[in-house]
Enzyme design. Structure first.
Site, mmCIF file in Angstrom:
data_model
loop_
_atom_site.group_PDB
_atom_site.id
_atom_site.type_symbol
_atom_site.label_atom_id
_atom_site.label_comp_id
_atom_site.label_asym_id
_atom_site.label_seq_id
_atom_site.Cartn_x
_atom_site.Cartn_y
_atom_site.Cartn_z
ATOM 1 N N ASP A 123 48.081 86.305 33.607
ATOM 2 C CA ASP A 123 47.202 88.136 33.938
ATOM 3 C C ASP A 123 48.598 89.201 33.430
ATOM 4 O OD1 ASP A 123 44.208 87.836 33.898
ATOM 5 O OD2 ASP A 123 44.695 87.622 36.682
ATOM 6 N N ASP A 141 39.703 88.959 30.403
ATOM 7 C CA ASP A 141 38.352 89.655 31.143
ATOM 8 C C ASP A 141 37.862 90.305 30.342
ATOM 9 O OD1 ASP A 141 40.034 87.403 32.667
ATOM 10 O OD2 ASP A 141 41.491 88.890 33.926
#
EC number: 3.4.23.36
Length: 168
Positions: A123, A141
């Site tokens: 991330d 995501d």
């Protein structure tokens, strides 16, 4: 019940592949250009911060002891197989649903790739306001969230297809 139409679904699988490629390219760039946990400010409310997410969405289960890697990988793989068949069964009038599912599929597979190869999901996108920070996320995501939003939109306002494929 609609027949499988894999040939017609290929364009949607292409969308999923594009999501996977964009996700993996951006994660690779982030992994090579950012220092783990060190923010690189972009704006006053947005930065890039490399993080390794061992859990699920929003880092749920991140410190669960390791079982979550395989559970989440199995879940993502199962959902992906389901989505592949779901997309192939959709009539062509259900393009928004197909697009939404393709985005979710691409996102799921992008994160699955990380989880299987690295043991965690990369991330790097962080949105914040003062000391309040949204959990870090990535392109996969984002695709999953956009796909989910499109599914909700389509279920509320999309074209209804009759039992025999005629649009209503």
């Amino acid at each position: 019940m609609h027949k499988l139409n894999v040939l017609a679904a290929l364009k949607w699988y292409g969308v999923a592949l594009l999501v996977i490629l964009l996700d993996q390219i951006t994660k690779n760039v982030a992994s090579h250009m950012l220092v783990l946990h060190q923010p690189e400010p972009i704006t006053s409310f947005f930065n890039f911060t490399l993080r390794h997410n061992f859990g699920a969405a929003f880092s749920m289960f991140h410190d669960a002891g390791g079982w979550q890697r395989w559970f989440l990988a199995l879940l993502a793989a199962g959902v992906s197989v389901l989505l592949i068949f779901w997309i192939a069964k959709l009539p062509k009038q259900k393009w928004m649903e197909a697009l939404a599912l393709a985005l979710v599929l691409g996102g799921a597979l992008g994160n699955l790739y990380d989880r299987m190869l690295l043991g965690y999901v990369v991330d790097f996108i962080v949105v914040h306001y003062k000391e309040h920070e949204w959990p870090a996320f990535n392109i996969a995501d984002s695709a999953i969230c956009i796909g989910a939003a499109l599914l909700v939109w389509d279920s509320l306002f999309g074209t209804k297809v009759a039992k025999y494929g005629d649009a209503k």
